[in-house]
Scaffold this active site. Structure first.
Site, PDB file in Angstrom:
ATOM      1  N   VAL A 176       0.781  -0.975  -0.098  1.00 34.09           N
ATOM      2  CA  VAL A 176       0.010  -0.099   0.110  1.00 34.09           C
ATOM      3  C   VAL A 176       0.912   1.184   0.107  1.00 34.09           C
ATOM      4  O   VAL A 176       2.178   1.123   0.430  1.00 34.09           O
ATOM      5  CB  VAL A 176      -0.868  -0.013   1.113  1.00 34.09           C
ATOM      6  CG1 VAL A 176      -1.965  -1.160   1.270  1.00 34.09           C
ATOM      7  CG2 VAL A 176      -0.176   0.111   2.627  1.00 34.09           C
ATOM      8  N   ASN A 183       7.536   1.961  -0.599  1.00 30.83           N
ATOM      9  CA  ASN A 183       8.678   2.869  -0.544  1.00 30.83           C
ATOM     10  C   ASN A 183       8.629   3.790   0.721  1.00 30.83           C
ATOM     11  O   ASN A 183       8.513   4.972   0.649  1.00 30.83           O
ATOM     12  CB  ASN A 183       8.951   3.898  -1.811  1.00 30.83           C
ATOM     13  CG  ASN A 183       9.798   3.317  -2.853  1.00 30.83           C
ATOM     14  OD1 ASN A 183      10.518   2.388  -2.627  1.00 30.83           O
ATOM     15  ND2 ASN A 183       9.385   3.701  -4.083  1.00 30.83           N
ATOM     16  N   SER A 213      12.232  -3.146  -6.078  1.00 35.20           N
ATOM     17  CA  SER A 213      12.754  -2.524  -7.482  1.00 35.20           C
ATOM     18  C   SER A 213      12.380  -3.374  -8.511  1.00 35.20           C
ATOM     19  O   SER A 213      12.404  -4.541  -8.485  1.00 35.20           O
ATOM     20  CB  SER A 213      14.275  -2.315  -7.457  1.00 35.20           C
ATOM     21  OG  SER A 213      14.472  -1.515  -8.489  1.00 35.20           O
ATOM     22  N   GLY A 241       9.506  -2.617 -10.673  1.00 34.95           N
ATOM     23  CA  GLY A 241       8.299  -1.933 -11.182  1.00 34.95           C
ATOM     24  C   GLY A 241       7.435  -2.984 -11.891  1.00 34.95           C
ATOM     25  O   GLY A 241       7.689  -4.235 -11.962  1.00 34.95           O
ATOM     26  N   LYS A 290      16.873   0.787  -0.287  1.00 34.21           N
ATOM     27  CA  LYS A 290      16.272   1.157  -1.682  1.00 34.21           C
ATOM     28  C   LYS A 290      16.058   2.603  -1.793  1.00 34.21           C
ATOM     29  O   LYS A 290      16.142   3.041  -2.798  1.00 34.21           O
ATOM     30  CB  LYS A 290      14.661   0.518  -1.337  1.00 34.21           C
ATOM     31  CG  LYS A 290      13.545   1.185  -2.482  1.00 34.21           C
ATOM     32  CD  LYS A 290      14.142   0.605  -3.755  1.00 34.21           C
ATOM     33  CE  LYS A 290      13.154   0.437  -4.811  1.00 34.21           C
ATOM     34  NZ  LYS A 290      12.318   1.734  -4.800  1.00 34.21           N
ATOM     35  N   HIS A 327      19.471   3.441  -3.579  1.00 34.02           N
ATOM     36  CA  HIS A 327      19.006   2.726  -4.706  1.00 34.02           C
ATOM     37  C   HIS A 327      18.237   4.118  -5.620  1.00 34.02           C
ATOM     38  O   HIS A 327      18.816   4.044  -6.935  1.00 34.02           O
ATOM     39  CB  HIS A 327      18.267   1.680  -4.785  1.00 34.02           C
ATOM     40  CG  HIS A 327      17.634   1.063  -6.091  1.00 34.02           C
ATOM     41  ND1 HIS A 327      16.638   1.768  -6.583  1.00 34.02           N
ATOM     42  CD2 HIS A 327      17.940   0.099  -6.986  1.00 34.02           C
ATOM     43  CE1 HIS A 327      16.181   1.158  -7.718  1.00 34.02           C
ATOM     44  NE2 HIS A 327      16.866   0.316  -7.825  1.00 34.02           N
ATOM     45  N   GLU A 331      19.369   5.974  -9.136  1.00 33.40           N
ATOM     46  CA  GLU A 331      18.487   5.917 -10.223  1.00 33.40           C
ATOM     47  C   GLU A 331      18.318   7.331 -10.650  1.00 33.40           C
ATOM     48  O   GLU A 331      18.423   7.640 -11.981  1.00 33.40           O
ATOM     49  CB  GLU A 331      17.159   5.504  -9.882  1.00 33.40           C
ATOM     50  CG  GLU A 331      16.279   5.249 -10.866  1.00 33.40           C
ATOM     51  CD  GLU A 331      14.833   4.631 -10.341  1.00 33.40           C
ATOM     52  OE1 GLU A 331      13.898   5.591 -10.169  1.00 33.40           O
ATOM     53  OE2 GLU A 331      14.434   3.482  -9.953  1.00 33.40           O
TER      54      GLU A 331
END
Length: 304
Positions: free
Chosen positions: A71, A99, A122, A124, A173, A176, A180
């Site tokens: 969620v 996230n 990660s 998507g 993350k 990360h 990105e």
């Protein structure tokens, strides 16, 4: 294993589907009855509330409940945990696959009776077939208990690992995502120079050539090729507006606290914020790349 999945958006549906494809039983719930019905069509057992989901998991055995939350970060996580709390014990495991900010994950781990795993995810929606990369923080016993599901949802055993204690998964993350941002900015600037430079170049051809053996080949570069193929070398009506920014902001804030210089990540974040003001090709490409890997909506010009 019997797994409860709460939150059946694009990513949650992938978690449920990949778990079922690996032979696990899934009990699914979403505030959207339509999303719950879609999961049921794929083989999940539908629940009509968080309480109902927990009751159905209780019927499945005595090994403790295993619940995966997919969620939105922030208040929705806390609200879901509040609904779960009366049904949790210290034998249960809750995975937060969103996230979330790492410090918030540490807080939730301390406040939740169940073992709490913060799971940076990660890949998507584009990774529905290949699987995700999972960066996980929390108690080791809880991580080990979830390995069969992590194997199913990730790209395999090498696609996930325990990074450390609570907060470590979302911390990794976060960084990360900062990386990105910088990579997207670098590709965007390079292609902007090629577009505005002295030769009449085909951007799709450049991206394809680079991605076959060049040092800078990557999945993001594959997505550049896809963007130029589908939108045209000038990116058509793709707007210079790059959404998002929360995880990059967290990365820069943490770098300031730790006194670690991250000028490339900071500049990429600044460019993203500035994209809401004026148009540049590099940011238009970043806009389109976010659709490539995350299926985020592409902001477009209004035709003027």
């Amino acid at each position: 294993m019997e797994l409860g999945v709460v939150g059946l958006g694009r990513m949650g549906q992938i978690v449920a589907n990949r778990s079922m494809e690996a032979g696990h039983d899934v009990v699914a719930f979403d505030l959207s009855a339509e999303a719950t019905a879609e999961a049921a069509e794929k083989g999940a057992e539908p629940a009509d509330s968080v309480a109902d989901l927990c009751e159905r998991l209780d019927e499945g055995g005595d090994d403790g409940k295993r619940v995966w939350l997919m969620v939105p970060a922030g208040d929705p996580i806390d609200a879901t945990l509040s609904d779960l709390e009366p049904h949790l014990t210290d034998e249960d495991v809750v995975v937060d696959g969103g996230n979330s900010q790492f410090a918030e994950s540490v807080r939730r781990a301390e406040e939740t009776d169940a073992a709490y795993l913060d799971c940076g995810t990660s890949g998507g929606p584009a990774s529905a077939e290949e699987g995700f990369s999972l960066m996980i923080g929390g108690p080791e016993w809880a991580y080990e208990a979830m390995v069969p599901v992590f194997d199913a949802v990730a790209t395999g055993p090498d696609g996930h690992d325990r990074m450390g204690p609570s907060g470590a998964g979302h911390y990794v993350k976060m960084v990360h995502n900062g990386v990105e941002y910088a990579l997207m900015q670098a590709y965007g600037e390079g292609f902007e120079l090629l577009t505005e430079g002295r030769y009449d170049l085909d951007m799709e051809t450049v991206a394809r050539t680079w991605n076959n053996g060049a040092v800078i080949r990557s999945w993001l570069l594959e997505l550049c090729e896809e963007a130029f193929r589908e939108e045209g070398g000038d990116l058509g009506d793709v707007a210079d507006h790059v959404a998002g920014g929360s995880t990059g902001t967290w990365t820069v804030q943490e770098a300031l606290e730790q006194e670690v210089p991250v000028p490339l990540i900071y500049q990429a974040l600044a460019e993203r914020f500035d994209s809401r003001n004026e148009g540049r090709f590099s940011r238009r490409l970043a806009n389109r790349l976010r659709y490539g890997f995350g299926r985020h909506e592409v902001a477009r010009h209004d035709g003027e």
